[in-house]
Design a protein around this motif. Sequence first.
Motif, PDB file in Angstrom:
ATOM      1  N   THR A 102       1.260   6.227   6.924  1.00  0.00           N
ATOM      2  CA  THR A 102       1.649   5.749   5.602  1.00  0.00           C
ATOM      3  C   THR A 102       3.160   5.645   5.526  1.00  0.00           C
ATOM      4  N   GLY A 103       3.633   4.546   4.961  1.00  0.00           N
ATOM      5  CA  GLY A 103       5.069   4.380   4.772  1.00  0.00           C
ATOM      6  C   GLY A 103       5.637   5.376   3.786  1.00  0.00           C
ATOM      7  N   SER A 104       4.781   5.954   2.924  1.00  0.00           N
ATOM      8  CA  SER A 104       5.261   6.944   1.959  1.00  0.00           C
ATOM      9  C   SER A 104       5.862   8.147   2.663  1.00  0.00           C
ATOM     10  N   ALA A 105       5.264   8.520   3.808  1.00  0.00           N
ATOM     11  CA  ALA A 105       5.784   9.646   4.588  1.00  0.00           C
ATOM     12  C   ALA A 105       6.549   9.174   5.817  1.00  0.00           C
ATOM     13  N   GLY A 106       6.388   7.904   6.181  1.00  0.00           N
ATOM     14  CA  GLY A 106       7.060   7.375   7.365  1.00  0.00           C
ATOM     15  C   GLY A 106       6.482   7.896   8.667  1.00  0.00           C
ATOM     16  N   LYS A 107       5.216   8.338   8.633  1.00  0.00           N
ATOM     17  CA  LYS A 107       4.600   8.899   9.833  1.00  0.00           C
ATOM     18  C   LYS A 107       3.085   8.956   9.643  1.00  0.00           C
ATOM     19  N   ASP A 154       0.835  -1.196   0.000  1.00  0.00           N
ATOM     20  CA  ASP A 154       0.000   0.000   0.000  1.00  0.00           C
ATOM     21  C   ASP A 154       0.868   1.244   0.000  1.00  0.00           C
ATOM     22  N   THR A 155       0.288   2.340  -0.427  1.00  0.00           N
ATOM     23  CA  THR A 155       1.008   3.603  -0.530  1.00  0.00           C
ATOM     24  C   THR A 155       0.090   4.749  -0.153  1.00  0.00           C
ATOM     25  N   GLY A 156       0.677   5.844   0.314  1.00  0.00           N
ATOM     26  CA  GLY A 156      -0.100   6.997   0.732  1.00  0.00           C
ATOM     27  C   GLY A 156      -0.169   8.058  -0.353  1.00  0.00           C
ATOM     28  N   PHE A 157      -1.295   8.770  -0.376  1.00  0.00           N
ATOM     29  CA  PHE A 157      -1.498   9.920  -1.249  1.00  0.00           C
ATOM     30  C   PHE A 157      -1.693  11.118  -0.329  1.00  0.00           C
ATOM     31  N   ILE A 170      -5.059   6.184   1.491  1.00  0.00           N
ATOM     32  CA  ILE A 170      -4.258   4.953   1.387  1.00  0.00           C
ATOM     33  C   ILE A 170      -4.799   4.113   0.239  1.00  0.00           C
ATOM     34  N   GLY A 171      -3.920   3.761  -0.682  1.00  0.00           N
ATOM     35  CA  GLY A 171      -4.273   2.866  -1.771  1.00  0.00           C
ATOM     36  C   GLY A 171      -3.533   1.550  -1.631  1.00  0.00           C
ATOM     37  N   ILE A 172      -4.239   0.439  -1.837  1.00  0.00           N
ATOM     38  CA  ILE A 172      -3.626  -0.899  -1.770  1.00  0.00           C
ATOM     39  C   ILE A 172      -3.509  -1.421  -3.193  1.00  0.00           C
ATOM     40  N   SER A 173      -2.349  -1.977  -3.518  1.00  0.00           N
ATOM     41  CA  SER A 173      -2.098  -2.408  -4.895  1.00  0.00           C
ATOM     42  C   SER A 173      -1.754  -3.890  -4.973  1.00  0.00           C
ATOM     43  N   LEU A 174      -2.025  -4.445  -6.146  1.00  0.00           N
ATOM     44  CA  LEU A 174      -1.566  -5.786  -6.501  1.00  0.00           C
ATOM     45  C   LEU A 174      -0.734  -5.668  -7.769  1.00  0.00           C
ATOM     46  N   SER A 175       0.532  -6.068  -7.682  1.00  0.00           N
ATOM     47  CA  SER A 175       1.417  -6.113  -8.848  1.00  0.00           C
ATOM     48  C   SER A 175       1.795  -7.563  -9.116  1.00  0.00           C
ATOM     49  N   VAL A 176       2.114  -7.868 -10.376  1.00  0.00           N
ATOM     50  CA  VAL A 176       2.598  -9.204 -10.727  1.00  0.00           C
ATOM     51  C   VAL A 176       3.988  -9.051 -11.332  1.00  0.00           C
TER      52      VAL A 176
END
Length: 403
Positions: free
Chosen positions: A123-128, A105-108, A134-140
Motif C-alpha cells: 500500500t502506498g499509504s505505508a510505502g511498503k 487506492d489507499t491502505g487501512f 485496500i480500498g479503491i476510491s472514485l472522487s470527482v
Amino acid sequence: MDAAAQQRLDAYFSGIGDILAHPLRRESFAIYAMGLLGEAERKSIEPLAARACPDPTRVQAAHQSLQHFISNAHWDDHAVRRYAARYAIAAMAEHAPISAWIIDDTGFLKKGEHSVGVQRQYTGSAGKITNCQIGISLSVATRYHHVPIDFELYLPRSWADDPARRREARIPASVQYKSRIDLALGMIERAVREGIPGDIVLADPFYGNAHDFRETVRLLGLDYAVGIEAPTKVLLLSGSDPERCTPVSVGELGRRLGRRAFRRIAWREGTGRTLSSRFALRRVRVANRDGIPIAHHEPVWLLIEWLDGERQPTKFALTTLPARMSRKEIVRIYKERYRTEKVYEELKGELGLDHFEGRRFPGWHHHVTVALSCYAFVVAERARHFPPSAERTRFPEPFPLAA
C-alpha cells in the motif's frame, strides 16, 4: 456551524433518512455521522456511542444499537452515496463544472487476520508491503473543489475464494473476486450510468499501465490522463510511415529527446511556492498486447516529465485530451490527481475513515458510506462559504466547518 448551516445539515440528514426509511436507522445514521463530524480523537463505534449518550447506564445499549446499524442492518450503501454525491456536486458546480474523475487506492493498516480483506500487501499509504486492507476510491473534482463519491473494498483471493472466511465476514454470495482494475472500472461504469458529470479520468500508473482500463474508459465516452511506467512501449508519430518504425519504451524515448526538448511549465500555486517542472509532449500510439496492429490504435499524447535534480526523465503519462489543447492546460489537468491525496488525508484525519474496528464486509461499507456522506456535506459548505475568489485564503484547520 451557524443556524443556517444547521438547518441545511438537518435537511441533508432528512433526505438520507428518507432513503434509510426505518426510524431507528435514521436516528443511528445521524448519531454516527455527528460522531464522525465531531472532535473525538477516536471515531470507532464504542467511543462514538459513549459521547452521544448522556446517560451512563444507557451507553451499552447505545453501543449495541450503533453496532447493529453499521455491522448488521440492511440498507442501500449506493443509494445513500448517490444522494450525498449529488448534494455536494450541486454546490460545487455553482462555481465550476465537474471535469475530472480520480481513481486511486489507499491502505487501512490492520493487526491480525480477521478483518475482511486483510492480508500482507503493498500500500502506498505505508510505502511498503504490510498487513492491511485496500480500498479503491472514485472522487470527482472541479478546478476548485473535490469530493469522494464511491469506495470499494478489494477482496484478495485468500478471502474471495475461502468459504469459511466468507461466512465469517458475511460476504454476499453476489460478491466474487475482482481485481482492483475491475473494481475501479465498476465504479466508473456506475457513475456513468447514474449521470454523474465529468469528462476525464485521472489515475496513477497502477491503473494507467492496464490497456483494458484505458480502453474501457474510452468506450464509456470519457477521456483519460493516466500515469504509466518507463517500460511501456509506444510508436512515435512523425512524418515517417509509422508502420515501418519500431516501438520504443517511453523511458528510452525520453532519454533520446534530451533536455532541450523539455520546457518548464507551472501548474499550480502550492504552499509557499509555485509548482513547476519540465515537460515534453509527443503524439504516439501505444503498443498494447491486445493482438491489434499498432497502426490501428488511437493516437494519444505522451507526457514526459523531467524532475529537477534527476539525470533523466522519470515520470510518464498518456492522455486522450484534444490535440488543440495547450501543453500547460494538459499538464494542469493531469496534475489534478493530487486532490485524491487531500481526500484521504481529510477522510482519515478528520472523519475517522480508518478507525473502523469491525471485521465484516457490510460493516466496512456502511462505515465508509457514512464517512463519504459527512465529507459531501462539508464540501458543499466549503463551496458556499469559500468561493474560488477566496481560494488563496489559508485556514488553520483542514475542516473549518466541521461540527
